[in-house]
Design an enzyme around this catalytic site. Structure first.
Site, PDB file in Angstrom:
ATOM      1  N   ASP A 100       0.833  -1.197   0.000  1.00 34.06           N
ATOM      2  CA  ASP A 100       0.000   0.000   0.000  1.00 34.06           C
ATOM      3  C   ASP A 100       0.870   1.250   0.000  1.00 34.06           C
ATOM      4  O   ASP A 100       1.434   1.618   1.022  1.00 34.06           O
ATOM      5  CB  ASP A 100      -0.904  -0.016   1.236  1.00 34.06           C
ATOM      6  CG  ASP A 100      -1.876   1.148   1.270  1.00 34.06           C
ATOM      7  OD1 ASP A 100      -1.985   1.859   0.249  1.00 34.06           O
ATOM      8  OD2 ASP A 100      -2.513   1.354   2.311  1.00 34.06           O
ATOM      9  N   ASP A 318      -1.306   5.103  -6.286  1.00 34.03           N
ATOM     10  CA  ASP A 318      -1.707   4.276  -5.143  1.00 34.03           C
ATOM     11  C   ASP A 318      -1.846   2.817  -5.541  1.00 34.03           C
ATOM     12  O   ASP A 318      -2.784   2.444  -6.251  1.00 34.03           O
ATOM     13  CB  ASP A 318      -3.018   4.793  -4.561  1.00 34.03           C
ATOM     14  CG  ASP A 318      -3.534   3.893  -3.440  1.00 34.03           C
ATOM     15  OD1 ASP A 318      -2.703   3.369  -2.690  1.00 34.03           O
ATOM     16  OD2 ASP A 318      -4.756   3.720  -3.331  1.00 34.03           O
TER      17      ASP A 318
END
Length: 493
Positions: A100, A318
């Site tokens: 992440d 992301d």
């Protein structure tokens, strides 16, 4: 002549003079897990999942959580997420954690976690961290500087009764996780060069999740935790680089075809085709300055102000987002341009509110190349497979749909466009680089602050790097002896 040094000694001296900081480049193998059969999701479910995830992603913005109104229609899609394995504690236990780049903290589920999923639809066994069973686990007390530092997406708390530093992650839909920080040993393979892989370890601080709610309690996509790769001081990359264990740069290459997988490196992947764009300063996430979009080389009529970065706008990279999201000012011209090019060859249809196409041939033969153009002259060239997703068939013809979703506010580059590319997050130079790449192949990884490298597949090393590593690994007595000879030779120059 006595004044001429033997070549070997010249090489050794030059190596000594050119030695720069040599870091341990850590390599983590990625796996991409798919759910078991019949676990297909509709696009609206994928968007809903991303929406919940974005609430966590954007909590670091001043003013609290910024919730994105994601609009679109539904269509079947397989859930896929990228994760890696980390070993924590003594004796070490293995945990599978999602990669992440949109958050900072590494956290795993505690054995006492309430409401945590106990099984996973991804076909993996879930593990739970037990601090009491690790001989190296330590408590992070309220007096620790970590407890008073401003950490992105976390709210630190302290219990006067336990003197324990705790945290809370709150999500936009009310779901979230809370727990406490612990310090313990992280184990990893450090690539030192010339086929040398050292079993290394370091003491790090990470979260132990004691409670979960909402979306995190679901079993369909459950993993053991989240591996945050943000720029905050609590991210693993920051903790290790601060102590000189790894460079302040990491890279990944996410494989999009087949069973997925890929490479994650705590270090810099070197590839001649990589282009770089500077990070937008003073942002809590990896914001880039997207300036324009072209289709087959033709500039789309998009006001550059649509991409301007602010507290509620901008473009974020992301890896935790599945799809890719474009602001309406860019999405509409993009779809219109694609339609104009492909309509003579394919049949455009609206499937469940989404722009789709009946395609009787290969999409690469019909659909155009797109290019996202960023500050610094760096362009990200997208093949049709980078903005289209397969969505079943009709009358024997495959259906492909635009995978981009229209949003208001922040554009988010998710796995749809990140896959099949090398991505380098250079936190020292504050830039991100990328290049199209077959992520099933090995990559060259820098092992020094210069451009010496090893090959992460074959572990070959450049001659310059080998000389440096040889000199650094020489016993002290041999080094003293060589320096004595060199000084003796110097007297006769």
């Amino acid at each position: 002549m006595r004044g001429l040094w033997p070549p070997f000694f010249v090489i050794i001296l030059l190596s000594f003079l050119s030695v720069s900081a040599v870091y341990c480049s850590s390599l983590l193998h990625l796996e991409r897990a798919f759910p078991l059969k019949n676990h297909g999701l509709e696009l609206h479910q994928l968007r809903a999942r991303d929406r919940l995830r974005h609430a966590r992603l954007l909590q670091g913005f001043v003013g609290g959580v910024v919730d994105f109104s994601v609009q679109g229609s539904s269509d079947p899609y397989l859930v896929g997420l990228y994760f890696t394995k980390v070993k924590l504690g003594s004796p070490p236990r293995e945990f599978k954690v999602q990669i992440d780049t949109g958050s900072d903290v590494l956290w795993v589920c505690c054995n006492s976690c309430n409401n945590c999923p106990r099984t996973s639809g991804l076909g993996i066994q879930l593990n739970f961290f037990d601090p009491s069973s690790s001989s190296t686990a330590g408590q992070v007390r309220c007096s620790d500087p970590i407890c008073t530092s401003a950490v992105q997406t976390t709210a630190t708390q302290c219990s006067s009764q336990t003197d324990q530093c705790s945290y809370t992650f709150q999500y936009g839909d009310g779901s979230g996780t809370s727990g406490y920080y612990v310090s313990d040993t992280l184990y990893f393979d450090a690539i030192l060069g010339d086929s040398l892989i050292a079993n290394s370890s370091a003491l790090i601080v990470f979260g132990c999740s004691a409670y979960q709610s909402g979306d995190l309690t679901k079993t369909d996509k459950a993993v053991d935790g989240i591996f945050g790769f943000g720029q905050g001081e609590l991210s693993v990359i920051s903790q290790l680089s601060t102590r000189g264990i790894t460079p302040r740069v990491f890279s990944h290459c996410l494989k999009g075809e087949g069973n997925g997988g890929g490479i994650l490196v705590l270090g810099e992947i070197l590839e001649p085709g990589i282009v770089y764009s500077p990070l937008v300063p003073s942002q809590p996430h990896y914001n880039l300055n997207l300036q324009s979009i072209t289709i087959n080389g033709q500039l789309l009529p998009i006001d550059p102000a649509a991409f301007a970065t602010s507290k509620s706008r901008g473009t974020i990279v992301d890896s935790g987002t599945t799809l890719t999201y474009l602001v309406a000012e860019a999405y509409d011209p993009f779809v219109s341009a694609v339609n104009a090019i492909v309509s003579p060859s394919v049949t455009p249809i609206i499937s469940k509110g989404n722009q789709c196409y009946l395609v009787s041939t290969s999409v690469s033969q019909v659909f155009p190349l797109a290019s996202f153009n960023f500050a610094g002259g760096a362009s990200m060239v997208l093949k049709p497979e980078d903005y289209l997703i397969p969505s079943g068939s009709s009358g024997g013809s495959p259906i492909w749909c635009i995978g981009f979703q229209k949003v208001q506010g922040v554009s988010i580059l998710g796995d749809l466009v990140l896959k099949d590319k090398i991505f380098v997050y250079d936190l020292v130079r504050q830039r991100i680089g990328w290049a199209n790449y077959d992520c099933s192949l090995s990559v060259n990884v820098s092992v020094t602050s210069s451009k010496d490298f090893i090959n992460a597949g074959q572990l070959s090393v450049s001659s310059t790097s080998r000389d440096i590593m040889l000199f650094e690994l020489l016993p002290l007595t041999v080094m003293v002896f060589l320096m004595h000879i060199l000084l003796h030779e110097f007297q006769f120059l």
